[in-house]
Motif scaffolding. Structure first.
Motif, PDB file in Angstrom:
ATOM      1  N   GLY A 176       0.923  -1.290   0.002  1.00 47.08           N
ATOM      2  CA  GLY A 176       0.071   0.130  -0.564  1.00 47.08           C
ATOM      3  C   GLY A 176       0.927   1.114  -0.157  1.00 47.08           C
ATOM      4  O   GLY A 176       2.275   1.614  -0.133  1.00 47.08           O
ATOM      5  N   THR A 177       0.215   2.550   0.849  1.00 54.01           N
ATOM      6  CA  THR A 177       1.133   3.686   0.506  1.00 54.01           C
ATOM      7  C   THR A 177       1.149   3.906   1.677  1.00 54.01           C
ATOM      8  O   THR A 177       2.373   5.449   1.775  1.00 54.01           O
ATOM      9  CB  THR A 177      -0.079   4.559  -0.383  1.00 54.01           C
ATOM     10  OG1 THR A 177      -0.874   4.611   0.220  1.00 54.01           O
ATOM     11  CG2 THR A 177      -0.224   4.546  -1.628  1.00 54.01           C
ATOM     12  N   SER A 178       1.413   3.724   2.929  1.00 57.41           N
ATOM     13  CA  SER A 178       1.664   3.580   4.246  1.00 57.41           C
ATOM     14  C   SER A 178       3.535   3.159   4.138  1.00 57.41           C
ATOM     15  O   SER A 178       3.812   2.102   3.763  1.00 57.41           O
ATOM     16  CB  SER A 178       1.219   3.126   5.424  1.00 57.41           C
ATOM     17  OG  SER A 178       2.069   3.324   6.129  1.00 57.41           O
ATOM     18  N   PRO A 179       4.182   4.028   4.230  1.00 59.17           N
ATOM     19  CA  PRO A 179       5.514   4.354   3.787  1.00 59.17           C
ATOM     20  C   PRO A 179       6.159   2.940   5.631  1.00 59.17           C
ATOM     21  O   PRO A 179       7.477   1.878   5.183  1.00 59.17           O
ATOM     22  CB  PRO A 179       6.588   5.732   4.783  1.00 59.17           C
ATOM     23  CG  PRO A 179       5.294   6.081   4.166  1.00 59.17           C
ATOM     24  CD  PRO A 179       3.942   6.173   4.041  1.00 59.17           C
ATOM     25  N   ILE A 180       5.762   2.904   6.642  1.00 58.92           N
ATOM     26  CA  ILE A 180       5.895   2.042   7.462  1.00 58.92           C
ATOM     27  C   ILE A 180       5.318   1.184   7.469  1.00 58.92           C
ATOM     28  O   ILE A 180       6.238  -0.204   7.497  1.00 58.92           O
ATOM     29  CB  ILE A 180       4.917   2.441   9.317  1.00 58.92           C
ATOM     30  CG1 ILE A 180       5.763   1.796  10.219  1.00 58.92           C
ATOM     31  CG2 ILE A 180       3.413   2.154   9.326  1.00 58.92           C
ATOM     32  CD1 ILE A 180       7.212   1.983  10.660  1.00 58.92           C
ATOM     33  N   ALA A 201      14.271   4.430   0.707  1.00 58.26           N
ATOM     34  CA  ALA A 201      13.829   5.120   0.213  1.00 58.26           C
ATOM     35  C   ALA A 201      12.208   5.286   1.368  1.00 58.26           C
ATOM     36  O   ALA A 201      11.570   6.882   1.313  1.00 58.26           O
ATOM     37  CB  ALA A 201      12.852   4.747  -0.800  1.00 58.26           C
ATOM     38  N   ALA A 202      12.188   4.527   2.001  1.00 60.46           N
ATOM     39  CA  ALA A 202      10.857   3.919   2.865  1.00 60.46           C
ATOM     40  C   ALA A 202      11.448   4.176   3.588  1.00 60.46           C
ATOM     41  O   ALA A 202      10.188   5.281   4.443  1.00 60.46           O
ATOM     42  CB  ALA A 202      10.390   2.736   2.850  1.00 60.46           C
ATOM     43  N   VAL A 203      12.318   4.657   4.537  1.00 57.77           N
ATOM     44  CA  VAL A 203      12.956   5.660   5.536  1.00 57.77           C
ATOM     45  C   VAL A 203      12.784   7.115   4.721  1.00 57.77           C
ATOM     46  O   VAL A 203      12.528   7.597   6.317  1.00 57.77           O
ATOM     47  CB  VAL A 203      14.412   5.182   5.594  1.00 57.77           C
ATOM     48  CG1 VAL A 203      15.103   5.767   6.824  1.00 57.77           C
ATOM     49  CG2 VAL A 203      14.280   4.222   6.123  1.00 57.77           C
ATOM     50  N   GLN A 204      13.044   7.641   4.007  1.00 60.09           N
ATOM     51  CA  GLN A 204      13.135   8.934   3.596  1.00 60.09           C
ATOM     52  C   GLN A 204      11.867   9.016   3.759  1.00 60.09           C
ATOM     53  O   GLN A 204      11.171  10.661   4.302  1.00 60.09           O
ATOM     54  CB  GLN A 204      13.856   8.798   2.073  1.00 60.09           C
ATOM     55  CG  GLN A 204      13.731  10.231   1.371  1.00 60.09           C
ATOM     56  CD  GLN A 204      14.840  11.091   2.365  1.00 60.09           C
ATOM     57  OE1 GLN A 204      15.952  11.144   2.380  1.00 60.09           O
ATOM     58  NE2 GLN A 204      14.112  11.891   3.226  1.00 60.09           N
ATOM     59  N   ALA A 205      11.106   8.533   2.785  1.00 63.04           N
ATOM     60  CA  ALA A 205       9.434   8.145   3.428  1.00 63.04           C
ATOM     61  C   ALA A 205       9.141   9.094   4.319  1.00 63.04           C
ATOM     62  O   ALA A 205       8.026  10.165   4.654  1.00 63.04           O
ATOM     63  CB  ALA A 205       8.401   7.960   2.481  1.00 63.04           C
ATOM     64  N   LEU A 206       9.027   7.944   5.754  1.00 66.86           N
ATOM     65  CA  LEU A 206       9.237   8.618   7.161  1.00 66.86           C
ATOM     66  C   LEU A 206       9.226   9.643   7.256  1.00 66.86           C
ATOM     67  O   LEU A 206       8.906  10.075   8.193  1.00 66.86           O
ATOM     68  CB  LEU A 206       9.002   7.357   7.258  1.00 66.86           C
ATOM     69  CG  LEU A 206       8.271   5.798   7.320  1.00 66.86           C
ATOM     70  CD1 LEU A 206       8.984   4.637   8.296  1.00 66.86           C
ATOM     71  CD2 LEU A 206       7.464   6.041   8.312  1.00 66.86           C
ATOM     72  N   ILE A 207      10.470  10.278   6.869  1.00 61.97           N
ATOM     73  CA  ILE A 207      11.312  11.444   7.281  1.00 61.97           C
ATOM     74  C   ILE A 207      10.408  12.698   6.695  1.00 61.97           C
ATOM     75  O   ILE A 207      10.234  13.188   7.774  1.00 61.97           O
ATOM     76  CB  ILE A 207      12.679  11.474   7.331  1.00 61.97           C
ATOM     77  CG1 ILE A 207      13.610  10.447   7.920  1.00 61.97           C
ATOM     78  CG2 ILE A 207      12.929  12.792   7.287  1.00 61.97           C
ATOM     79  CD1 ILE A 207      15.150  10.307   7.017  1.00 61.97           C
TER      80      ILE A 207
END
Length: 232
Positions: free
Chosen positions: A90-94, A143-149
């Protein structure tokens, strides 16, 4: 009846890539069967493919280069799986980050012999294997970490460092499950999920804790947060 290996027919022009793939398949098969890189020799690979050893050297300088190429291809397949789970999460980074971590562990457990050889051997800076890692599995986590930041869930900081911490957790779980399968892990999938959830969420909590905060005060604060959550 003769037990000598069948000689491979002379390949047509332009089929060098096909022979290279056959060599990699043969080396991979030997690794999976033996679980030991020492058991893989140029002669053994050539015999399995049905060519002479000099034919192997046309594609790989030596055994180390051949094994590196096997590992590179292995992590390219991991790259495909990491992208697939990210799309499905899905779209949730976590959710994406946790799914990527679980996919990493699952992939390692599918072929533990290859994972052990690819990640637990002596590394060399700049090797093809490490270059592939930083351009596939690791870059997806980053990339996922960057999205969460970017969304404010993770504290500002270097996404590479945070991704390395998460990758360390995923690798640690995979490595221990492979090297110590007899320990009381319980359900492996649930165990891996709990560890990765703790690490992923721990990054959020870390943003609210100053380095100089005493551990006792941090624990007391966390207890209050949990208590308030349970009262809802």
């Amino acid at each position: 009846m003769s037990t000598a290996p069948l000689r491979r027919r002379r390949a047509p022009r332009g089929s060098g890539d096909q022979l290279r793939d056959e060599i990699l398949d043969a080396a991979t098969g030997l690794l999976l069967e033996t679980g030991d890189a020492k058991a893989v020799s140029i002669r053994a690979v050539a015999q399995r493919v049905g060519v002479t050893p000099p034919s192997i050297y046309l594609h790989f300088a030596d055994k180390d280069a051949l094994l590196d190429a096997v590992c590179v291809r292995y992590f390219e397949k991991l790259d495909d799986e990491m992208q697939a789970v990210a799309a499905a999460a899905g779209t949730s980074p976590i959710d994406v980050l946790r799914a990527q971590g679980l996919a990493y562990v699952r992939f390692a457990l599918k072929t533990p012999e290859l994972y052990r050889i690819a990640t637990m051997g002596q590394g060399q800076p700049g090797s093809d294997v490490d270059i592939t890692l930083t351009s596939s599995a690791f870059v997806h986590m980053r990339a996922a970490v960057q999205a969460l930041i970017d969304e404010g869930s993770y504290p500002p900081g270097d996404p590479t460092t945070m991704a390395l911490e998460l990758w360390t957790a995923a690798h640690g779980v995979a490595a221990l499950l492979i090297s110590r399968p007899y320990l009381p892990w319980g359900d492996v999938e649930e165990f891996a999920g709990r560890v990765l959830r703790a690490v992923c969420c721990g990054q959020m909590v870390a943003g609210a804790i100053a380095p100089e905060d005493p551990p006792r005060e941090t624990v007391a604060w966390l207890r209050e947060v949990v208590h308030e959550h349970n009262l809802r």
